[in-house]
Write a protein that holds these residues in place. Structure first.
Motif, mmCIF file in Angstrom:
data_model
loop_
_atom_site.group_PDB
_atom_site.id
_atom_site.type_symbol
_atom_site.label_atom_id
_atom_site.label_comp_id
_atom_site.label_asym_id
_atom_site.label_seq_id
_atom_site.Cartn_x
_atom_site.Cartn_y
_atom_site.Cartn_z
ATOM 1 N N ARG A 28 0.844 -1.207 0.000
ATOM 2 C CA ARG A 28 0.000 0.000 0.000
ATOM 3 C C ARG A 28 0.877 1.254 0.000
ATOM 4 O O ARG A 28 0.601 2.215 -0.719
ATOM 5 C CB ARG A 28 -0.929 -0.012 1.210
ATOM 6 C CG ARG A 28 -1.845 1.199 1.309
ATOM 7 C CD ARG A 28 -2.737 1.126 2.536
ATOM 8 N NE ARG A 28 -3.662 0.011 2.461
ATOM 9 C CZ ARG A 28 -4.890 0.090 1.944
ATOM 10 N NH1 ARG A 28 -5.314 1.223 1.444
ATOM 11 N NH2 ARG A 28 -5.677 -0.962 1.930
ATOM 12 N N THR A 86 0.915 4.111 -2.864
ATOM 13 C CA THR A 86 0.681 5.515 -2.514
ATOM 14 C C THR A 86 1.802 6.402 -3.033
ATOM 15 O O THR A 86 1.557 7.474 -3.600
ATOM 16 C CB THR A 86 0.530 5.673 -0.991
ATOM 17 O OG1 THR A 86 -0.621 4.925 -0.566
ATOM 18 C CG2 THR A 86 0.372 7.127 -0.582
ATOM 19 N N GLU A 101 1.403 6.769 -6.763
ATOM 20 C CA GLU A 101 0.298 7.678 -7.096
ATOM 21 C C GLU A 101 0.673 9.132 -6.837
ATOM 22 O O GLU A 101 0.298 10.024 -7.616
ATOM 23 C CB GLU A 101 -0.956 7.296 -6.320
ATOM 24 C CG GLU A 101 -1.550 5.974 -6.773
ATOM 25 C CD GLU A 101 -2.710 5.512 -5.912
ATOM 26 O OE1 GLU A 101 -2.944 6.089 -4.812
ATOM 27 O OE2 GLU A 101 -3.402 4.561 -6.331
ATOM 28 N N ARG A 103 -4.481 9.510 -14.993
ATOM 29 C CA ARG A 103 -4.903 8.162 -14.620
ATOM 30 C C ARG A 103 -3.687 7.348 -14.235
ATOM 31 O O ARG A 103 -2.588 7.583 -14.720
ATOM 32 C CB ARG A 103 -5.597 7.456 -15.789
ATOM 33 C CG ARG A 103 -7.029 7.838 -15.947
ATOM 34 C CD ARG A 103 -7.852 6.968 -16.901
ATOM 35 N NE ARG A 103 -7.214 5.882 -17.578
ATOM 36 C CZ ARG A 103 -7.350 5.647 -18.891
ATOM 37 N NH1 ARG A 103 -8.059 6.460 -19.639
ATOM 38 N NH2 ARG A 103 -6.771 4.605 -19.443
ATOM 39 N N TYR A 135 -5.562 -4.485 -5.462
ATOM 40 C CA TYR A 135 -5.735 -3.269 -6.267
ATOM 41 C C TYR A 135 -7.159 -2.734 -6.166
ATOM 42 O O TYR A 135 -7.372 -1.520 -6.091
ATOM 43 C CB TYR A 135 -5.347 -3.521 -7.725
ATOM 44 C CG TYR A 135 -3.868 -3.739 -7.908
ATOM 45 C CD1 TYR A 135 -2.947 -2.790 -7.482
ATOM 46 C CD2 TYR A 135 -3.379 -4.905 -8.480
ATOM 47 C CE1 TYR A 135 -1.580 -2.998 -7.626
ATOM 48 C CE2 TYR A 135 -2.015 -5.115 -8.635
ATOM 49 C CZ TYR A 135 -1.128 -4.158 -8.206
ATOM 50 O OH TYR A 135 0.220 -4.352 -8.352
ATOM 51 N N GLU A 136 -8.138 -3.619 -6.143
ATOM 52 C CA GLU A 136 -9.523 -3.165 -5.995
ATOM 53 C C GLU A 136 -9.742 -2.467 -4.654
ATOM 54 O O GLU A 136 -10.445 -1.459 -4.580
ATOM 55 C CB GLU A 136 -10.482 -4.340 -6.174
ATOM 56 C CG GLU A 136 -10.556 -4.796 -7.629
ATOM 57 C CD GLU A 136 -11.354 -6.072 -7.837
ATOM 58 O OE1 GLU A 136 -11.721 -6.743 -6.836
ATOM 59 O OE2 GLU A 136 -11.593 -6.418 -9.011
ATOM 60 N N ARG A 137 -9.120 -2.976 -3.595
ATOM 61 C CA ARG A 137 -9.243 -2.312 -2.286
ATOM 62 C C ARG A 137 -8.643 -0.906 -2.324
ATOM 63 O O ARG A 137 -9.048 -0.037 -1.559
ATOM 64 C CB ARG A 137 -8.542 -3.136 -1.196
ATOM 65 C CG ARG A 137 -9.314 -4.349 -0.754
ATOM 66 C CD ARG A 137 -8.759 -4.971 0.526
ATOM 67 N NE ARG A 137 -7.358 -5.341 0.459
ATOM 68 C CZ ARG A 137 -6.886 -6.493 -0.003
ATOM 69 N NH1 ARG A 137 -7.713 -7.417 -0.459
ATOM 70 N NH2 ARG A 137 -5.582 -6.747 -0.003
ATOM 71 N N LEU A 138 -7.683 -0.682 -3.222
ATOM 72 C CA LEU A 138 -7.051 0.634 -3.345
ATOM 73 C C LEU A 138 -7.774 1.536 -4.351
ATOM 74 O O LEU A 138 -7.286 2.625 -4.651
ATOM 75 C CB LEU A 138 -5.577 0.475 -3.743
ATOM 76 C CG LEU A 138 -4.705 -0.249 -2.729
ATOM 77 C CD1 LEU A 138 -3.272 -0.330 -3.225
ATOM 78 C CD2 LEU A 138 -4.746 0.439 -1.369
ATOM 79 N N GLY A 139 -8.898 1.078 -4.868
ATOM 80 C CA GLY A 139 -9.702 1.917 -5.761
ATOM 81 C C GLY A 139 -9.486 1.684 -7.243
ATOM 82 O O GLY A 139 -10.071 2.385 -8.068
ATOM 83 N N TYR A 140 -8.678 0.705 -7.617
ATOM 84 C CA TYR A 140 -8.478 0.390 -9.033
ATOM 85 C C TYR A 140 -9.622 -0.503 -9.494
ATOM 86 O O TYR A 140 -10.145 -1.305 -8.726
ATOM 87 C CB TYR A 140 -7.134 -0.318 -9.242
ATOM 88 C CG TYR A 140 -5.954 0.598 -9.065
ATOM 89 C CD1 TYR A 140 -5.289 1.119 -10.169
ATOM 90 C CD2 TYR A 140 -5.518 0.964 -7.799
ATOM 91 C CE1 TYR A 140 -4.211 1.978 -10.012
ATOM 92 C CE2 TYR A 140 -4.441 1.825 -7.630
ATOM 93 C CZ TYR A 140 -3.793 2.330 -8.744
ATOM 94 O OH TYR A 140 -2.734 3.196 -8.579
ATOM 95 N N GLU A 141 -10.018 -0.334 -10.753
ATOM 96 C CA GLU A 141 -11.065 -1.177 -11.301
ATOM 97 C C GLU A 141 -10.630 -1.738 -12.641
ATOM 98 O O GLU A 141 -9.861 -1.113 -13.369
ATOM 99 C CB GLU A 141 -12.376 -0.406 -11.441
ATOM 100 C CG GLU A 141 -12.287 0.849 -12.272
ATOM 101 C CD GLU A 141 -13.579 1.635 -12.271
ATOM 102 O OE1 GLU A 141 -14.665 1.025 -12.320
ATOM 103 O OE2 GLU A 141 -13.505 2.861 -12.223
#
Length: 145
Positions: free
Chosen positions: A96, A100, A103, A113, A129-135
């Protein structure tokens, strides 16, 4: 644990991490990759390090990013090209922290993006990655040349 820029002298610590990611590498391989990217403002790498007791530090994670300008947009995109945390240190927040840092670098560089590719078999990474907001927006195809 803290994050710092990766340097060519870190190649011996990075190589085994890349092996855990599925990319067997020697320290010489990694050093050559650093040399190839030397001077690039669009490529950067970081380490997650755990300070040791006697001024030594243990490298527990590695991340790398690439900034590029696609033809279809008027602003750059940032790609997280590598992310690995040592098996014995997963779940400690190192991954994480590396994301961060990536990013923050991407945002400072003007990226609109952030993207990351992850092999189909890495379901744990997908959830991370999904927990970090990636889709997931697409499928990526690859062909060896």
């Amino acid at each position: 644990m803290h994050i710092r820029r990766a340097l060519p002298v870190d190649a011996p610590a990075i190589a085994p991490l890349l092996g855990q990611l599925g990319y067997p590498s020697t320290a010489e391989d990694v050093a050559a990759r650093f040399a190839r990217l030397a001077g690039s403002e669009n490529d950067v790498a970081w380490l997650a390090v755990d300070p040791g007791g006697d001024d030594a530090e243990a490298v527990i994670g590695f991340g790398a990013g690439h900034l590029f300008w696609p033809y279809e947009l008027d602003a750059p995109l940032a790609e997280l090209t590598a992310l690995v945390v040592a098996e014995s240190n997963r779940g400690t927040g190192a991954g994480r922290a590396l994301v961060t840092t990536f990013e923050e670098w991407a945002t400072a560089a003007g990226a609109v993006r952030a993207t990351v590719s992850s092999a189909v078999r890495r379901t744990g990474a997908h959830a991370f990655y999904e927990r970090l907001g990636y889709e997931q927006l697409s499928k990526k195809f690859d062909k060896r040349l």
